[in-house]
Design a protein around this motif. Structure first.
Motif, mmCIF file in Angstrom:
data_model
loop_
_atom_site.group_PDB
_atom_site.id
_atom_site.type_symbol
_atom_site.label_atom_id
_atom_site.label_comp_id
_atom_site.label_asym_id
_atom_site.label_seq_id
_atom_site.Cartn_x
_atom_site.Cartn_y
_atom_site.Cartn_z
ATOM 1 N N VAL A 42 0.791 -1.313 0.101
ATOM 2 C CA VAL A 42 -0.095 -0.108 -0.140
ATOM 3 C C VAL A 42 0.969 1.186 -0.027
ATOM 4 O O VAL A 42 1.675 1.406 0.863
ATOM 5 N N THR A 43 0.640 2.039 -1.008
ATOM 6 C CA THR A 43 1.555 3.310 -1.184
ATOM 7 C C THR A 43 1.119 4.411 -0.346
ATOM 8 O O THR A 43 -0.313 4.411 0.252
ATOM 9 N N TYR A 44 1.944 5.205 -0.096
ATOM 10 C CA TYR A 44 1.359 6.779 0.663
ATOM 11 C C TYR A 44 0.444 7.253 -0.294
ATOM 12 O O TYR A 44 0.723 6.884 -1.624
ATOM 13 N N PRO A 45 -0.313 7.985 0.068
ATOM 14 C CA PRO A 45 -1.283 8.996 -0.893
ATOM 15 C C PRO A 45 -0.152 10.012 -1.239
ATOM 16 O O PRO A 45 0.421 10.882 -0.487
ATOM 17 N N VAL A 46 0.124 10.257 -2.803
ATOM 18 C CA VAL A 46 0.954 11.275 -3.077
ATOM 19 C C VAL A 46 0.226 12.385 -4.015
ATOM 20 O O VAL A 46 -1.117 12.047 -4.400
ATOM 21 N N ASP A 47 0.673 13.538 -4.042
ATOM 22 C CA ASP A 47 0.116 14.675 -4.783
ATOM 23 C C ASP A 47 -0.228 14.089 -6.177
ATOM 24 O O ASP A 47 0.439 13.709 -6.876
ATOM 25 N N LEU A 48 -1.573 14.730 -6.643
ATOM 26 C CA LEU A 48 -1.936 14.269 -7.939
ATOM 27 C C LEU A 48 -1.945 15.474 -9.002
ATOM 28 O O LEU A 48 -2.543 16.349 -8.776
#
Length: 220
Positions: A42-48
């Motif tokens: 599960v990845t970190y939430p990153v900027d879109l």
């Protein structure tokens, strides 16, 4: 902090992977057991982000984990779920916004509509909650379960760009037609054209002769 409103996170599911890779990285936040496959990262939430230097920097960061995707083995039951959030919106509000643009994703990933893990609520009814929905509403997140397993880092970048186009369409209140015009560099014309049949299905809350063969029997 940086004015970016949208975030995106990914799940990488594996049937088999060498234990030495099961560790956090700058992109992967944690590893969890998965009932369908074996384990998922599960990845970190990153900027879109739209195209530009900041996105290039982020893609370079993500690229460092490409060896994990290359080493892992995923079966066809494994998915590539994506979570999306926007500051100030609840999961339900995100669902309502994304619903307008989901016909394109249905068309591109139509094979997943017959998978038990994401075949429920294909008509995207607003109050029908089920773990195995194509799109699952969480408190401040939207989980798009329709994506198949991620096979390479290019899949990650492609899906990132696709979701970013949807976020742009939402922010700018684009019509469906204008949204399709915005993805011509990403999506083949045959998918863009066919997606109108899924759009009709979702608007009418029932299947039609064009989409019926792609749905599981209970949804027809």
């Amino acid at each position: 902090r940086n004015g970016v409103m949208w975030k995106i996170g990914f799940e990488f599911e594996f049937n088999k992977i060498n234990k030495e890779y099961i560790r956090p990285t700058e992109f992967i936040e944690k590893w969890v057991n998965d009932k369908t496959c074996y384990i998922e990262a599960v990845t970190y939430p990153v900027d879109l982000l739209p195209e530009g230097k900041n996105r290039d920097y982020l893609f370079n960061l993500i690229s460092k984990d490409s060896f994990i995707l290359n080493e892992g083995v995923s079966g066809k039951n494994c998915g590539g779920h994506i979570t999306v959030s926007k500051k100030g919106l609840t999961g339900k509000e995100l669902f309502i916004e994304f619903k307008k643009f989901m016909p394109l994703l249905y068309t591109m990933y139509y094979k997943r509509l017959k998978y038990r893990s994401c075949h429920r609520n294909v008509f995207l009814k607003e109050n029908e909650e089920n773990k195995f929905c194509t799109v699952r509403v969480k408190k401040y997140l939207l989980e798009i379960r329709l994506f198949p397993m991620i096979k390479s880092i290019d899949d990650v970048f492609y899906r990132y760009k696709l979701i970013q186009k949807i976020s742009y369409a939402i922010d700018n209140n684009l019509s469906y037609e204008n949204f399709l015009n915005s993805v011509v560099d990403l999506v083949d014309k045959k998918y863009r054209d066919f997606s109108y049949h899924f759009k009709t299905m979702i608007e009418e809350q029932k299947s039609n002769k064009f989409v019926r063969k792609y749905l599981i029997n209970e949804n027809k």
